[in-house]
Design a protein around this motif. Sequence first.
Motif, PDB file in Angstrom:
ATOM      1  N   ILE C  41       0.836  -1.181   0.186  1.00 12.44           N
ATOM      2  CA  ILE C  41      -0.118   0.098  -0.051  1.00 12.44           C
ATOM      3  C   ILE C  41       0.653   1.328   0.074  1.00 12.44           C
ATOM      4  CG2 ILE C  41      -1.657   1.237   1.438  1.00 12.44           C
ATOM      5  CD1 ILE C  41      -3.080  -1.476   2.182  1.00 12.44           C
ATOM      6  N   GLY C  42       2.019   1.032   0.398  1.00 15.69           N
ATOM      7  CA  GLY C  42       3.028   2.194   0.438  1.00 15.69           C
ATOM      8  C   GLY C  42       3.215   2.913   1.909  1.00 15.69           C
ATOM      9  N   THR C 118      -7.677   6.300  17.939  1.00 19.09           N
ATOM     10  CA  THR C 118      -7.472   7.432  16.860  1.00 19.09           C
ATOM     11  C   THR C 118      -7.630   7.122  15.605  1.00 19.09           C
ATOM     12  OG1 THR C 118      -5.826   9.020  16.080  1.00 19.09           O
ATOM     13  CG2 THR C 118      -4.912   7.068  16.402  1.00 19.09           C
ATOM     14  N   ARG C 119      -8.035   8.211  14.640  1.00 16.14           N
ATOM     15  CA  ARG C 119      -8.193   7.922  13.088  1.00 16.14           C
ATOM     16  C   ARG C 119      -7.029   7.525  12.664  1.00 16.14           C
ATOM     17  NH1 ARG C 119     -12.459   9.548  10.942  1.00 16.14           N
ATOM     18  NH2 ARG C 119     -14.170  10.490  12.188  1.00 16.14           N
ATOM     19  N   PRO C 120      -6.921   6.682  11.653  1.00 17.43           N
ATOM     20  CA  PRO C 120      -5.801   6.331  10.864  1.00 17.43           C
ATOM     21  C   PRO C 120      -5.183   7.662  10.522  1.00 17.43           C
ATOM     22  CG  PRO C 120      -7.807   5.297   9.956  1.00 17.43           C
ATOM     23  CD  PRO C 120      -8.303   6.427  10.851  1.00 17.43           C
ATOM     24  N   PRO C 121      -3.696   7.400  10.269  1.00 15.03           N
ATOM     25  CA  PRO C 121      -2.787   8.447   9.991  1.00 15.03           C
ATOM     26  C   PRO C 121      -3.204   8.991   8.542  1.00 15.03           C
ATOM     27  CG  PRO C 121      -1.604   6.531  10.128  1.00 15.03           C
ATOM     28  CD  PRO C 121      -2.877   6.275  10.590  1.00 15.03           C
ATOM     29  N   LYS C 122      -2.959  10.347   8.256  1.00 13.99           N
ATOM     30  CA  LYS C 122      -3.446  11.127   6.891  1.00 13.99           C
ATOM     31  C   LYS C 122      -2.882  10.045   5.800  1.00 13.99           C
ATOM     32  CE  LYS C 122      -3.951  15.164   4.326  1.00 13.99           C
ATOM     33  NZ  LYS C 122      -3.089  14.772   3.073  1.00 13.99           N
ATOM     34  N   GLY C 123      -1.567   9.867   5.915  1.00 12.04           N
ATOM     35  CA  GLY C 123      -0.698   9.282   4.941  1.00 12.04           C
ATOM     36  C   GLY C 123      -1.346   7.841   4.673  1.00 12.04           C
ATOM     37  N   PHE C 124      -1.835   7.379   5.387  1.00  9.50           N
ATOM     38  CA  PHE C 124      -2.201   5.913   5.530  1.00  9.50           C
ATOM     39  C   PHE C 124      -3.588   6.029   4.422  1.00  9.50           C
ATOM     40  CE2 PHE C 124      -5.316   2.530   6.736  1.00  9.50           C
ATOM     41  CZ  PHE C 124      -4.705   1.415   6.470  1.00  9.50           C
ATOM     42  N   MET C 125      -4.459   7.034   5.037  1.00  8.86           N
ATOM     43  CA  MET C 125      -5.667   7.168   4.180  1.00  8.86           C
ATOM     44  C   MET C 125      -5.411   7.622   2.685  1.00  8.86           C
ATOM     45  SD  MET C 125      -7.922   5.810   6.383  1.00  8.86           S
ATOM     46  CE  MET C 125      -9.269   5.878   5.361  1.00  8.86           C
ATOM     47  N   ASP C 126      -4.677   8.357   2.664  1.00  7.15           N
ATOM     48  CA  ASP C 126      -4.091   9.011   1.291  1.00  7.15           C
ATOM     49  C   ASP C 126      -3.651   7.727   0.160  1.00  7.15           C
ATOM     50  OD1 ASP C 126      -4.877  11.627   1.993  1.00  7.15           O
ATOM     51  OD2 ASP C 126      -2.721  12.026   2.160  1.00  7.15           O
ATOM     52  N   ALA C 127      -3.046   6.898   0.953  1.00 11.29           N
ATOM     53  CA  ALA C 127      -2.529   5.762   0.269  1.00 11.29           C
ATOM     54  C   ALA C 127      -3.633   4.845   0.009  1.00 11.29           C
ATOM     55  CB  ALA C 127      -1.440   5.167   0.939  1.00 11.29           C
ATOM     56  N   VAL C 128      -4.684   4.660   0.846  1.00  8.38           N
ATOM     57  CA  VAL C 128      -5.511   3.843   0.643  1.00  8.38           C
ATOM     58  C   VAL C 128      -6.739   4.124  -0.516  1.00  8.38           C
ATOM     59  CG1 VAL C 128      -7.645   3.025   1.888  1.00  8.38           C
ATOM     60  CG2 VAL C 128      -5.433   2.663   2.738  1.00  8.38           C
ATOM     61  N   ARG C 129      -7.060   5.368  -0.363  1.00  9.28           N
ATOM     62  CA  ARG C 129      -7.950   5.963  -1.197  1.00  9.28           C
ATOM     63  C   ARG C 129      -8.178   5.463  -2.596  1.00  9.28           C
ATOM     64  NH1 ARG C 129      -7.452  10.980   0.433  1.00  9.28           N
ATOM     65  NH2 ARG C 129      -8.475  10.476   2.320  1.00  9.28           N
ATOM     66  N   PRO C 130      -6.920   5.617  -3.405  1.00  7.16           N
ATOM     67  CA  PRO C 130      -7.027   5.374  -4.684  1.00  7.16           C
ATOM     68  C   PRO C 130      -7.253   3.875  -5.099  1.00  7.16           C
ATOM     69  CG  PRO C 130      -4.863   5.982  -4.082  1.00  7.16           C
ATOM     70  CD  PRO C 130      -5.396   6.404  -3.041  1.00  7.16           C
ATOM     71  N   LEU C 131      -6.937   2.924  -4.111  1.00  9.78           N
ATOM     72  CA  LEU C 131      -7.002   1.511  -4.269  1.00  9.78           C
ATOM     73  C   LEU C 131      -8.513   1.114  -4.246  1.00  9.78           C
ATOM     74  CD1 LEU C 131      -4.228   0.442  -1.732  1.00  9.78           C
ATOM     75  CD2 LEU C 131      -4.068   0.270  -4.406  1.00  9.78           C
ATOM     76  N   TRP C 132      -9.242   1.664  -3.473  1.00  7.79           N
ATOM     77  CA  TRP C 132     -10.698   1.405  -3.403  1.00  7.79           C
ATOM     78  C   TRP C 132     -11.612   2.464  -4.199  1.00  7.79           C
ATOM     79  CZ3 TRP C 132      -7.609  -0.532   0.257  1.00  7.79           C
ATOM     80  CH2 TRP C 132      -7.755  -1.834   0.534  1.00  7.79           C
ATOM     81  N   GLY C 133     -11.152   3.519  -4.602  1.00 13.38           N
ATOM     82  CA  GLY C 133     -11.828   4.364  -5.201  1.00 13.38           C
ATOM     83  C   GLY C 133     -12.731   5.095  -4.349  1.00 13.38           C
ATOM     84  N   SER C 134     -13.642   6.057  -4.585  1.00 12.32           N
ATOM     85  CA  SER C 134     -14.342   6.971  -3.744  1.00 12.32           C
ATOM     86  C   SER C 134     -15.802   6.477  -3.853  1.00 12.32           C
ATOM     87  CB  SER C 134     -14.317   8.402  -4.285  1.00 12.32           C
ATOM     88  OG  SER C 134     -14.744   8.459  -5.591  1.00 12.32           O
ATOM     89  N   THR C 135     -16.189   5.524  -4.751  1.00  7.37           N
ATOM     90  CA  THR C 135     -17.620   4.870  -4.618  1.00  7.37           C
ATOM     91  C   THR C 135     -17.694   4.124  -3.345  1.00  7.37           C
ATOM     92  OG1 THR C 135     -16.963   3.164  -5.938  1.00  7.37           O
ATOM     93  CG2 THR C 135     -17.635   5.180  -7.007  1.00  7.37           C
ATOM     94  N   LYS C 136     -16.867   3.453  -2.800  1.00  7.77           N
ATOM     95  CA  LYS C 136     -17.252   2.767  -1.657  1.00  7.77           C
ATOM     96  C   LYS C 136     -16.823   3.210  -0.442  1.00  7.77           C
ATOM     97  CE  LYS C 136     -16.497  -2.547  -0.978  1.00  7.77           C
ATOM     98  NZ  LYS C 136     -15.700  -3.448  -1.063  1.00  7.77           N
ATOM     99  N   PRO C 137     -18.011   3.382   0.278  1.00  7.46           N
ATOM    100  CA  PRO C 137     -17.727   4.321   1.384  1.00  7.46           C
ATOM    101  C   PRO C 137     -17.040   3.000   2.638  1.00  7.46           C
ATOM    102  CG  PRO C 137     -19.919   3.276   1.507  1.00  7.46           C
ATOM    103  CD  PRO C 137     -19.225   3.110   0.224  1.00  7.46           C
ATOM    104  N   ALA C 138     -16.135   3.874   3.505  1.00  6.20           N
ATOM    105  CA  ALA C 138     -15.309   3.057   4.385  1.00  6.20           C
ATOM    106  C   ALA C 138     -16.290   2.134   5.233  1.00  6.20           C
ATOM    107  CB  ALA C 138     -14.500   4.009   5.329  1.00  6.20           C
TER     108      ALA C 138
END
Lengths: 138, 138, 138, 138
Positions: C41-42, C118-138
């Motif tokens: 994931i990076g 705590t919420r996930p670190p921003k870097g983690f969410m930034d890395a994760v977002r493109p892998l699932w796209g924005s259509t699928k809610p967390a």
Amino acid sequence: MISATTDIRVRYAETDGMKFVYHGNYLPWFEQARISVLDKIGVPYADMENSGYYLPVLEANLRYHQPAHFDDRVTVKATIKDKPGLRIRVEYEVHRGDTLLTSGYTCHAFIDHQGRPTRPPKGFMDAVRPLWGSTKPA
Amino acid sequence: MISATTDIRVRYAETDGMKFVYHGNYLPWFEQARISVLDKIGVPYADMENSGYYLPVLEANLRYHQPAHFDDRVTVKATIKDKPGLRIRVEYEVHRGDTLLTSGYTCHAFIDHQGRPTRPPKGFMDAVRPLWGSTKPA
Amino acid sequence: MISATTDIRVRYAETDGMKFVYHGNYLPWFEQARISVLDKIGVPYADMENSGYYLPVLEANLRYHQPAHFDDRVTVKATIKDKPGLRIRVEYEVHRGDTLLTSGYTCHAFIDHQGRPTRPPKGFMDAVRPLWGSTKPA
Amino acid sequence: MISATTDIRVRYAETDGMKFVYHGNYLPWFEQARISVLDKIGVPYADMENSGYYLPVLEANLRYHQPAHFDDRVTVKATIKDKPGLRIRVEYEVHRGDTLLTSGYTCHAFIDHQGRPTRPPKGFMDAVRPLWGSTKPA
């Protein structure tokens, strides 16, 4: 000289494919007996860590005389013979009844929370002093 | 003399509350490198066990020079210097890059499936002989 | 969905008196595959810890289909199917060749260095977002 | 329903870099409590293995509510609620004082010394029967 013993019932998790206790699994047993000696001296290891002192292992030696098996009841004895100074040496014997299974020793030195070598905490030396008297240098 | 190395990436499971690799967890690493030496000699340990020979540890010694941490990439080198006879001694060094973290040795002797001391299996001695030649006694 | 695999050669230390890998020793294997997914994931886990984020296990489940033995070469596959949010679920399969040995999952949530959720670190969410796209809610 | 508890003092070896007990190290604690239940039923596990019966784990589940730390004194309770038949399910709770740290269960089935599924040994069923009575089918 100060000694303490701890009783252990062998876990299946600690055995290996020879049906023997895996040779690396004696070190947690040595640790458990070492913790008991520190309790007996009056300076529990958890308290030392809470004060910022750590006591990592510099050297470990183990001699395997007879195997231990699942469900064995063994006694682990830890002994500090020489007055601790910058180095602390602890000796161990693991018995099942009268049979000596394993013997060995570990050597330790204190470090601080940044990993730097440090003198033993004052409370530790204060607790140790009366046990060996002042005639025997560290 | 024969050596083999194995590469290990440190598991979180192998660390302890000091954030160091627990001192007992180097023995499985030594084992992994020892297995690689036996592979290189041409007598995989699994084959020896399948033939009814076991190679338990008689003694282990570990010196901890620098701690290993989670996610470190370390190299474990196992070396058999002396021609194996009734006793087999294996020496180990764990490095992270150029830094020596841990060194030590283990001594072994063969037992049969009933736990009795036994001579090494013929296949093992046949494989070992050309590596040391006939000039050096066991 | 993102997957990563890691290859493991079974250590003798991991076996028990049944000559099987002890059932608790699969969790470090799951961990090793999970670390590989985070690498892919990076966001290497060691980097997250260095930034003060920890990802402890909330739940673990393991199903043992066939035993693993000493010296087996196994592949551990970790898969994150659902987009990580406050909870992260990772699924695992351990294979020896085509044979499924073990399957399971772990669930995780981030905590900070004081152990607070705590919420996930921003870097983690930034890395994760493109892998699932924005259509699928967390 | 039958329960047994076992007291454990957390070893340093069981902690990880978060200063928590590593999540995989609860399974040996579950095992230790399970062994105590079998003792209480009157069929020690070591005796069953000596008779050629093994009780491997088919499934394990663990829920981590609060972390355990080095030197914690914890109590592990194992409970068999349903009368054992071909499957045996054991439930666990780990407490430190009144605080529930971990809960979970394991499922088991007997195999013989060749690894084949087998009915429970007669001695086991004889010991189990009076505990649940004859009204509740396995």
